[in-house]
Design a protein around this motif. Structure first.
Motif, PDB file in Angstrom:
ATOM      1  N   THR B  33      74.678  37.814  16.374  1.00  0.00           N
ATOM      2  CA  THR B  33      73.223  37.696  16.335  1.00  0.00           C
ATOM      3  C   THR B  33      72.583  38.701  17.282  1.00  0.00           C
ATOM      4  N   VAL B  34      73.122  38.788  18.511  1.00  0.00           N
ATOM      5  CA  VAL B  34      72.507  39.691  19.471  1.00  0.00           C
ATOM      6  C   VAL B  34      72.738  41.142  19.060  1.00  0.00           C
ATOM      7  N   LEU B  35      73.861  41.411  18.398  1.00  0.00           N
ATOM      8  CA  LEU B  35      74.087  42.776  17.905  1.00  0.00           C
ATOM      9  C   LEU B  35      73.031  43.135  16.860  1.00  0.00           C
ATOM     10  N   MET B  40      67.958  46.006  15.596  1.00  0.00           N
ATOM     11  CA  MET B  40      66.539  46.113  15.259  1.00  0.00           C
ATOM     12  C   MET B  40      65.788  46.880  16.342  1.00  0.00           C
ATOM     13  N   LEU B  41      66.138  46.609  17.600  1.00  0.00           N
ATOM     14  CA  LEU B  41      65.483  47.308  18.709  1.00  0.00           C
ATOM     15  C   LEU B  41      65.772  48.807  18.645  1.00  0.00           C
ATOM     16  N   GLY B  42      67.052  49.151  18.413  1.00  0.00           N
ATOM     17  CA  GLY B  42      67.412  50.557  18.280  1.00  0.00           C
ATOM     18  C   GLY B  42      66.667  51.200  17.119  1.00  0.00           C
ATOM     19  N   LEU B 234      63.003  37.554  18.820  1.00  0.00           N
ATOM     20  CA  LEU B 234      64.302  37.036  18.383  1.00  0.00           C
ATOM     21  C   LEU B 234      65.249  36.909  19.570  1.00  0.00           C
ATOM     22  N   PHE B 235      65.179  37.906  20.469  1.00  0.00           N
ATOM     23  CA  PHE B 235      66.052  37.871  21.646  1.00  0.00           C
ATOM     24  C   PHE B 235      65.721  36.669  22.525  1.00  0.00           C
ATOM     25  N   ALA B 236      64.425  36.389  22.667  1.00  0.00           N
ATOM     26  CA  ALA B 236      64.012  35.227  23.448  1.00  0.00           C
ATOM     27  C   ALA B 236      64.598  33.962  22.843  1.00  0.00           C
ATOM     28  N   ASN B 237      64.598  33.878  21.516  1.00  0.00           N
ATOM     29  CA  ASN B 237      65.174  32.716  20.845  1.00  0.00           C
ATOM     30  C   ASN B 237      66.671  32.635  21.029  1.00  0.00           C
ATOM     31  N   TRP B 238      67.304  33.793  21.049  1.00  0.00           N
ATOM     32  CA  TRP B 238      68.755  33.827  21.192  1.00  0.00           C
ATOM     33  C   TRP B 238      69.175  33.424  22.607  1.00  0.00           C
ATOM     34  N   VAL B 272      73.483  51.346  13.859  1.00  0.00           N
ATOM     35  CA  VAL B 272      74.923  51.402  14.102  1.00  0.00           C
ATOM     36  C   VAL B 272      75.201  51.661  15.578  1.00  0.00           C
ATOM     37  N   GLY B 273      74.449  52.620  16.154  1.00  0.00           N
ATOM     38  CA  GLY B 273      74.641  52.941  17.566  1.00  0.00           C
ATOM     39  C   GLY B 273      74.402  51.728  18.446  1.00  0.00           C
ATOM     40  N   ALA B 274      73.316  51.009  18.168  1.00  0.00           N
ATOM     41  CA  ALA B 274      72.966  49.856  18.994  1.00  0.00           C
ATOM     42  C   ALA B 274      74.029  48.776  18.891  1.00  0.00           C
ATOM     43  N   ALA B 275      74.368  48.398  17.651  1.00  0.00           N
ATOM     44  CA  ALA B 275      75.335  47.316  17.482  1.00  0.00           C
ATOM     45  C   ALA B 275      76.696  47.730  18.031  1.00  0.00           C
TER      46      ALA B 275
END
Lengths: 288, 345
Positions: B33-35, B40-42, B234-238, B272-275
């Protein structure tokens, strides 16, 4: 009366520390048009070099003023040879590469020194003015900043080396045509810039608890001081340090240190919006 | 545009569905999920930097702003639907203001970098100093460096007691990323996207053709911030807590590194880079021999020096050299022989 004296000293101190923090970055940016985002980490390494030298029994002033600039300058030299020289003329690429270097140095320092705060005590004791305690070390910082500006001016204006450096800064192709290798000038400039960053880190080390991530606290301030200063090296440095130091101290006294920092940053944003080329891009043109 | 609907959308949907289905078998959904969120952020920076040419040093500001907006709104409202919307709108509005200030002032590269960096720092310093009880928005205490814990997490719209967490939350994030990806793909194919790419290539020329460069850059900047804000919510939820570290320079640096490593000017690259890098960091975090930051730094330096275009373009060109090119050479060669025989004969 005493309060006025204390405030004036604090203000001069704020300006002087901005000059110290930014000098190394200003030289590298002004001469080579490179934004060195590892500048803060050079300062951090300067701090560690001083603390290590002092713990080995070296006199603190020798450690700060001689050993540390040499050590950090040499690290800078290695960095320039290995990484930076491949990226000249590519502003964004150098920014990213030096950002990578800064992370590398933080990691390295964490591995060597651990993620704990270290520090040394200030070598000059404080004294009292009326009801106020003044830190004697502040005067030392003000003195060093003045000497540093004087030295930079003298070297750039008075010596042949400075003349060549200024020439290469304006027209690298012309300097090359006259037989001076820009590559060697850049190398020397980066060495000087790194050494000055190390010096700044060393001098500020007794005032702060040093951790591997300390550099981050300086880089933003140095960055905006240099950019807001604009193209003229010494005048720009003096004007923007003076302005930002003044603003941040006023708000520090009036409200709180955090608001002082925020006011400094806001002032930078407004200033850049009004004068996108920096202060000396508009005023004091053609000075050094 | 026709080939976009006929070919690209179905292909993307197919690949994405396959990935969403297969990945949980390889990596646990909690990490996954965080990946996806980091992807999305990347992607948000990849859009404005890779396609708009705006190098924003403070993408983390919008990420953090989205997360804080969500947390504060969720505490005050108690249902997650409206806070999710606000977490997209607030960063977008903030970015529109900031962007208008910068782009109408004709600030470019370095100066843009300084201002975005400084704004991020201001937010970081301000939020860090709000530990006192005086800093309250509605019912929510800002909490300074401790952050805000204990807010309402994602729930089914209208039913605050039915939470979406665990596996369903993973699918929710993944589908959102897919939707964002498709919307951005559509945007880039539209005339707005083409002009944005034109601005990246040559700003003056586009301005002389009569397009309002400043307004278009501001809008693109704001879209990027909206996506970053969504990722933040989403990150806050995670994480179920928001802290000032979301605004930190380290976070901004990481986003830029993701884009560089993945490949600028591609849509898939930053994701891809971010994940990939976030997963690498997760794996490295389980050992303590080599410092994590040190490796991140080395990766960035090596990529800038040796692979400045990033992984995805490199893989694509490698693919073309080994497979695609051969076909085109054969075609090309055949044509040359024919034309050659005609010319020489």
């Amino acid at each position: 009366m005493d309060l006025v004296f204390v405030i004036i000293v604090e203000m001069l101190y704020a300006v002087a520390s901005l000059v110290l923090i930014s000098a190394g970055l200003a030289i590298v940016f002004g001469m080579m048009k490179i934004i060195n985002l590892a500048h803060g980490e050079f300062m951090m390494m300067g701090g560690y070099a001083t603390i290590t030298a002092v713990k080995l029994g070296v006199n603190i002033f020798i450690a700060m003023l001689i050993i540390t600039p040499l050590v950090v300058g040499l690290i800078g030299l290695v960095v320039e040879r290995l990484v930076i020289r491949h990226l000249y003329g590519r502003l964004v690429a150098t920014m990213l590469a030096t950002w990578g270097l800064s992370l590398f140095f933080i990691g390295l320092a964490t591995m060597i020194f651990g993620n704990t705060t270290t520090g040394i005590s200030t070598p000059i004791s404080g004294f009292t003015v009326g009801n106020y305690q003044v830190n004697g070390y502040n005067f030392f910082i003000i003195l060093v900043a003045i000497l540093l500006l004087g030295l930079m001016y003298a070297v750039l204006k008075g010596t042949r080396l400075g003349l060549i450096a200024r020439g290469a800064m304006q027209r690298p192709d012309m300097a090359a045509a006259l037989g001076y290798s820009p590559e060697r000038i850049y190398m020397a400039t980066f060495f000087c810039g790194a050494a000055l960053s190390g010096l700044a880190g060393a001098i500020l080390a007794p005032l702060v608890g040093l951790v591997p991530t300390s550099g981050g606290a300086y880089i933003a301030k140095a960055f905006i001081t240099v950019i807001a200063g604009g193209p003229s090296l010494i005048t720009g440095l003096m004007v923007s340090s003076g302005l930002f130091g003044f603003i941040s101290q006023i708000f520090t006294f009036a409200v709180s240190p955090v608001i002082g920092e925020v006011a400094l940053l806001l002032a930078a944003v407004v200033l850049l919006r009004l004068l996108p080329q920096g202060v000396t891009g508009k005023f004091f043109r053609g000075r050094m | 545009m026709a080939s976009f609907w006929a070919k690209e959308v179905p292909a993307t949907l197919l690949v994405a569905a396959l990935l969403i289905w297969v990945m949980p078998m390889l990596i646990g959904t909690y990490t996954l999920t965080v990946l996806v969120i980091y992807g999305m952020l990347g992607f948000s920076l990849g859009l404005i930097w890779g396609f708009g040419g705006i190098l924003c040093f403070g993408q983390a500001a919008f990420f953090g702003l989205g997360a804080y907006t969500y947390a504060i709104a969720a505490i005050n409202i108690g249902d997650s639907t409206l806070p999710m919307l606000l977490a997209v709108l607030v960063p977008a509005g903030f970015a529109a203001l900031l962007g208008a200030m910068m782009f109408y002032g004709r600030l470019t590269d370095v100066y843009l970098g300084v201002i975005t960096l400084v704004v991020t720092l201001i937010l970081f310093k301000f939020i860090n100093s709000t530990a006192g009880p005086g800093y309250v928005i509605g019912k929510a205490r800002l909490g300074g460096f401790n952050g805000i814990p204990g807010f309402q997490t994602l729930n089914v719209p209208g039913r605050p007691d039915v939470y979406i967490f665990g596996d369903p939350f993973y699918y929710f994030c993944a589908v959102l990323l897919l939707i964002v990806y498709l919307l951005v793909s559509w945007l880039l194919k539209s005339s707005f996207g083409r002009v944005a790419i034109g601005i990246r290539e040559n700003e003056t020329r586009v301005a002389l053709m009569g397009y309002d460069v400043r307004a278009r850059k501001t809008v693109l900047f704001s879209i990027g911030a909206a996506i970053a804000g969504l990722a933040g919510a989403l990150f806050a939820n995670w994480g179920e807590i928001v802290t000032p570290n979301l605004f930190s320079l380290g976070q901004s640096a990481e986003i830029i590194i993701w884009c560089i490593v993945g490949g600028l000017g591609t849509r898939v690259g930053p994701i891809v880079g971010a994940a990939g890098l976030a997963y690498l960091k997760f794996l490295l975090g389980q050992q303590s021999m080599i410092d994590n930051t040190l490796l991140t730094g080395i990766i960035l330096v090596l990529f800038v020096l040796f692979l400045p275009k990033g992984l995805v373009p490199a893989v694509v060109s490698l693919w073309r050299i080994s497979f695609g090119q051969r076909r085109s050479i054969r075609k090309h060669g055949a044509r040359r022989i024919r034309s050659g025989s005609m010319g020489n004969g």
